[in-house]
Design an enzyme around this catalytic site. Sequence first.
Site, PDB file in Angstrom:
ATOM      1  N   ARG A  65       0.838  -1.197   0.000  1.00 26.57           N
ATOM      2  CA  ARG A  65       0.000   0.000   0.000  1.00 26.57           C
ATOM      3  C   ARG A  65       0.874   1.248   0.000  1.00 26.57           C
ATOM      4  NH1 ARG A  65       0.943   2.001   4.924  1.00 26.57           N
ATOM      5  NH2 ARG A  65       1.162   0.591   6.697  1.00 26.57           N
ATOM      6  N   GLY A  67       1.664   5.076   1.796  1.00 25.36           N
ATOM      7  CA  GLY A  67       1.834   5.469   3.185  1.00 25.36           C
ATOM      8  C   GLY A  67       3.071   4.862   3.819  1.00 25.36           C
ATOM      9  N   THR A  70       2.574   1.835  10.336  1.00 25.74           N
ATOM     10  CA  THR A  70       1.493   2.023  11.297  1.00 25.74           C
ATOM     11  C   THR A  70       1.316   0.734  12.086  1.00 25.74           C
ATOM     12  OG1 THR A  70      -0.740   2.914  11.591  1.00 25.74           O
ATOM     13  CG2 THR A  70      -0.442   1.287   9.832  1.00 25.74           C
ATOM     14  N   TRP A  71       0.412   0.812  13.053  1.00 26.93           N
ATOM     15  CA  TRP A  71       0.090  -0.350  13.891  1.00 26.93           C
ATOM     16  C   TRP A  71      -1.379  -0.671  13.733  1.00 26.93           C
ATOM     17  CZ3 TRP A  71      -3.503  -0.495  17.950  1.00 26.93           C
ATOM     18  CH2 TRP A  71      -3.511  -1.662  18.719  1.00 26.93           C
ATOM     19  N   ALA A 180      -5.925   6.654  10.164  1.00 26.58           N
ATOM     20  CA  ALA A 180      -4.889   6.636   9.127  1.00 26.58           C
ATOM     21  C   ALA A 180      -5.436   5.972   7.871  1.00 26.58           C
ATOM     22  CB  ALA A 180      -3.659   5.884   9.631  1.00 26.58           C
ATOM     23  N   ILE A 181      -4.921   6.404   6.718  1.00 17.96           N
ATOM     24  CA  ILE A 181      -5.372   5.873   5.443  1.00 17.96           C
ATOM     25  C   ILE A 181      -4.161   5.532   4.586  1.00 17.96           C
ATOM     26  CG2 ILE A 181      -6.600   6.395   3.282  1.00 17.96           C
ATOM     27  CD1 ILE A 181      -8.500   8.118   4.928  1.00 17.96           C
ATOM     28  N   GLY A 193      -6.826   0.357   2.955  1.00 11.87           N
ATOM     29  CA  GLY A 193      -7.888   1.299   3.313  1.00 11.87           C
ATOM     30  C   GLY A 193      -7.563   2.143   4.525  1.00 11.87           C
ATOM     31  N   PHE A 194      -8.311   1.937   5.630  1.00  9.04           N
ATOM     32  CA  PHE A 194      -8.194   2.851   6.766  1.00  9.04           C
ATOM     33  C   PHE A 194      -8.128   2.086   8.078  1.00  9.04           C
ATOM     34  CE2 PHE A 194     -12.779   2.251   6.146  1.00  9.04           C
ATOM     35  CZ  PHE A 194     -13.219   1.973   7.438  1.00  9.04           C
ATOM     36  N   CYS A 211       3.114   6.696  10.798  1.00  8.79           N
ATOM     37  CA  CYS A 211       2.970   7.364   9.503  1.00  8.79           C
ATOM     38  C   CYS A 211       4.147   8.282   9.196  1.00  8.79           C
ATOM     39  CB  CYS A 211       1.650   8.144   9.427  1.00  8.79           C
ATOM     40  SG  CYS A 211       0.194   7.121   9.709  1.00  8.79           S
TER      41      CYS A 211
END
Length: 256
Positions: A65, A67, A70-71, A180-181, A193-194, A211
């Site tokens: 993806r 970005g 993230t977790w 987050a996206i 996605g999110f 991020c």
Amino acid sequence: MGIGEGSVPYQEAWDEQRRLHALRVADEIPDTVLLLEHPPVFTAGRRTNPEDYPLDGTPVVQVDRGGEITWHGPGQLVGYPIVKLPEPMDVVAYVRRLEEALIRSCTEIGLGTTRVEGRSGVWVLGEEIPGAVADPAQQVDIGGLTLRMGLKMGLDPRLAGPEYAPSNAGQRGDDRKLAAIGVRVSRGVTMHGFSFNCNPDMTWFDRIVPCGIRDAGVASLTGELGRTFPVGEALPVVERHLADVLAEMRALPEAA
């Protein structure tokens, strides 16, 4: 797909996304969204910097993806829309629509949220600092994140709204990212996605630079509302607003 005790391992959900993506590309299924919780996992998008990884060597899943790192984990609602984008395809507009669904959800829940110039996702703004003046040297040029929905497609004014806050250049306290996206589009169909922080253990975010953003914090509904707000309570609200926003996207006339 599964929340609470039915939370879905990341690899299982990723495999299911790819299966559904192939079916959607072939028009064998309609637009589909997976909503779920994951057991704890760190994932890194294509733009993740090495210095943003966990310092303690915690494993990180490399994903395809956009970005950064993230977790995902308990207390966080994750959504994976498998959606065929209308023509002319506008990936930025699609990201804005995911944000809009979550902003509308937060409004119904009772929390004011916004977009921030130059940053994707859904944000809770820091408190204004009396007498502070924005430092132009710190302001962000929003560039590729400009809301450019629909010059040819037609513009839904609710998605243009006043929701863009200026980048934080010292005029307020730390902004906090609530959702987050990170998406991927292949053959005109979306994946990933999110993630929407409902009531996670926020200390997980302390191990990484979420991020890749060092000058802002991370928020949860529980922390902002001052009461426990579980994923199960957020789920029907997000599902409804996401369905509305995606239906609006499909209803836009295609450009000639």
